[in-house]
Design a protein around this motif. Structure first.
Motif, short mmCIF file in Angstrom:
data_model
loop_
_atom_site.label_atom_id
_atom_site.label_comp_id
_atom_site.label_asym_id
_atom_site.label_seq_id
_atom_site.Cartn_x
_atom_site.Cartn_y
_atom_site.Cartn_z
N SER A 72 9.89 9.99 5.83
CA SER A 72 8.69 9.62 6.59
C SER A 72 7.69 10.76 6.62
CB SER A 72 9.06 9.23 8.03
OG SER A 72 9.84 8.08 8.03
N ARG A 95 5.97 11.00 3.25
CA ARG A 95 4.95 9.96 3.05
C ARG A 95 3.67 10.25 3.83
NH1 ARG A 95 8.50 4.38 3.07
NH2 ARG A 95 9.61 4.84 1.15
N ARG A 100 -1.84 1.35 8.13
CA ARG A 100 -1.89 0.05 7.44
C ARG A 100 -1.44 0.20 5.99
NH1 ARG A 100 -7.33 -1.62 7.74
NH2 ARG A 100 -6.86 -2.26 9.84
N GLU A 101 -1.90 1.24 5.35
CA GLU A 101 -1.62 1.42 3.92
C GLU A 101 -0.39 2.31 3.68
OE1 GLU A 101 -5.25 3.04 2.60
OE2 GLU A 101 -6.38 1.24 3.04
N GLU A 123 3.46 2.78 3.72
CA GLU A 123 4.73 2.05 3.80
C GLU A 123 5.78 2.94 4.44
OE1 GLU A 123 6.06 0.19 0.23
OE2 GLU A 123 4.01 -0.25 -0.39
#
Length: 75
Positions: free
Chosen positions: A10, A13, A71-72, A74
């Motif tokens: 996480s 990302r 939103r974008e 994952e």
């Protein structure tokens, strides 16, 4: 055995997303660091965990909302 402090994937990302935002805007880490007061180098390499306040501060700097950021992304 120590408990896991954060999910490394996480953090990776989120770091990659902020790196991409910075690079899209053609801004150096030093510029972002001065404007936000954050150590961008440690955040972008995943050596420092993100807090919600940190994410919010960076989103505000880049002119996007938390909703747009996640939103974008994952997770």
């Amino acid at each position: 055995m120590k408990p896991k402090r954060h999910d490394a994937e996480s953090v990776r990302r989120i770091a990659a997303k902020f790196t991409a935002l910075r690079e899209e805007r053609g801004v150096f880490q030093k510029v972002v660091a001065r404007a936000t007061g954050l150590n961008i180098g440690l955040l972008e390499t995943g050596r420092r965990n993100f807090t919600l306040c940190t994410i919010e501060r960076l989103c505000r700097y880049y002119g996007i909302t938390l909703t747009e950021f996640f939103r974008e992304l994952e997770m």
